[in-house]
Design an enzyme around this catalytic site. Structure first.
Site: not given
Ligand SMILES: O=c1[nH]c(=O)c2[nH]c(=O)[nH]c2[nH]1
Length: 291
Positions: A12, A57-58, A158, A175, A218, A244, A246
């Site tokens: 469930k 499942t009940d 970055f 950023r 990363q 990410n 943005h």
């Molecule tokens: O920290 C980031 N890793 C990426 O792999 C990546 N690629 C991207 O366009 N911006 C970022 N920023």
């Protein structure tokens, strides 16, 4: 050519369980979403429709509610272990169980500066999670959190990425870095204090996100995982998934205005999706923990 039944499980999904316990006039809430899945020799129902081995499942759903009444739910890991061990112990044909629990947080509403006894507001989107896997008499616990939304408004760069004819992204040494953390960590050993462990891992993830100067999401992901493993011996492995989120600097030059990282467009999609695992090289065997 022969056709056969492959791996299967059933149960469930997303039983919504809310419990209220009382200390005098003070109420305590637990708000869980519980999914159970059973494994074993279930060929008969698949091949012939003979349901003599099928724990409905009940019944699984009812067991979740009955267990919540029979003893305090406690930490989600303990509740998952109790349920999983019950299904495997009670029914001979069931040799494995997977119990997945999300916990939704509630905060007491402050009234006149005092937390109210029985009125609450949802803590937000973040969830504490666990996945308990039982196989015969063994158990694996993978706990975590989801939708922990964090942002830092500087301390993130970055640059240095390859450029080809499709590359338009500008390099940046300042950023916004924002993400919604999903983390799952696999426990090893015994006698784990689930509540303290969760609170400490969450603290470490947040502190590392805040303080690690980031050259990429990363790098931040790895640093967060590494910090958890170096401080928490009960964790064998941690998996992180971090979109990410943005934040683009808006071009205000058409209006004769400058924009020194002050006005951003928070984009919804698409988003980069950064995922990775950090683990000990001597970690215990994961068994079926992730399967
Ligand atoms: O920290 C980031 N890793 C990426 O792999 C990546 N690629 C991207 O366009 N911006 C970022 N920023």
């Amino acid at each position: 050519m022969a056709i056969k039944l492959g791996p299967n499980q059933y149960g469930k999904a997303e039983v919504r369980l809310v419990t209220v316990t009382r200390t005098g006039d003070v109420h305590h809430l637990k708000d869980l979403t519980v999914s159970t899945a059973l494994r074993g020799d279930l060929a008969k129902t698949h091949l012939t429709g003979d349901n003599s081995d099928v724990v409905a499942t009940d019944t699984q759903k009812n067991t979740v509610y009955a267990f919540a009444k029979e003893s305090p739910v406690g930490e989600i890991e303990d509740f998952g272990l109790r349920l999983g061990r019950h299904f495997v112990g009670e029914f001979g044909q069931i040799t494995g169980a997977r119990v997945t629990i999300d916990e939704h947080g509630w905060d007491r509403i402050p009234v006149g500066g005092r937390p109210h006894d029985h009125a609450f507001s949802r803590s937000g989107e973040e969830k504490r999670t666990t996945v308990v896997t039982i196989e015969n008499d063994r158990a694996w616990v993978v706990s975590g959190l989801r939708d922990l939304v964090v942002l830092k408004s500087t301390g993130s760069e970055f640059h240095g990425f390859p450029r080809d004819k499709y590359t338009t992204l500008a390099e940046t040494d300042d950023r916004i870095l924002a993400t919604a953390v999903t983390a799952q960590w696999r426990y090893q050993g015994s006698g784990i204090d689930w509540r303290t462990s969760f609170a400490e891992i969450r603290r470490i993830l947040l502190e590392t996100f805040a303080t690690k100067h980031s050259l990429s999401l990363q790098q931040t992901l790895y640093a967060m995982g590494e910090a958890v493993l170096s401080e928490r011996g009960e964790v064998a492995e941690i998996r992180l998934s971090m979109p990410n989120k943005h934040h683009f600097v808006v071009d205000l030059s058409p209006f004769g205005l400058t924009n020194d990282n002050e006005v951003f467009h928070a984009a919804d999609r698409p988003y980069g999706l950064i995922e990775g695992t950090v683990l000990r090289d001597d970690a215990e065997d994961p068994g079926p923990a992730w399967l």
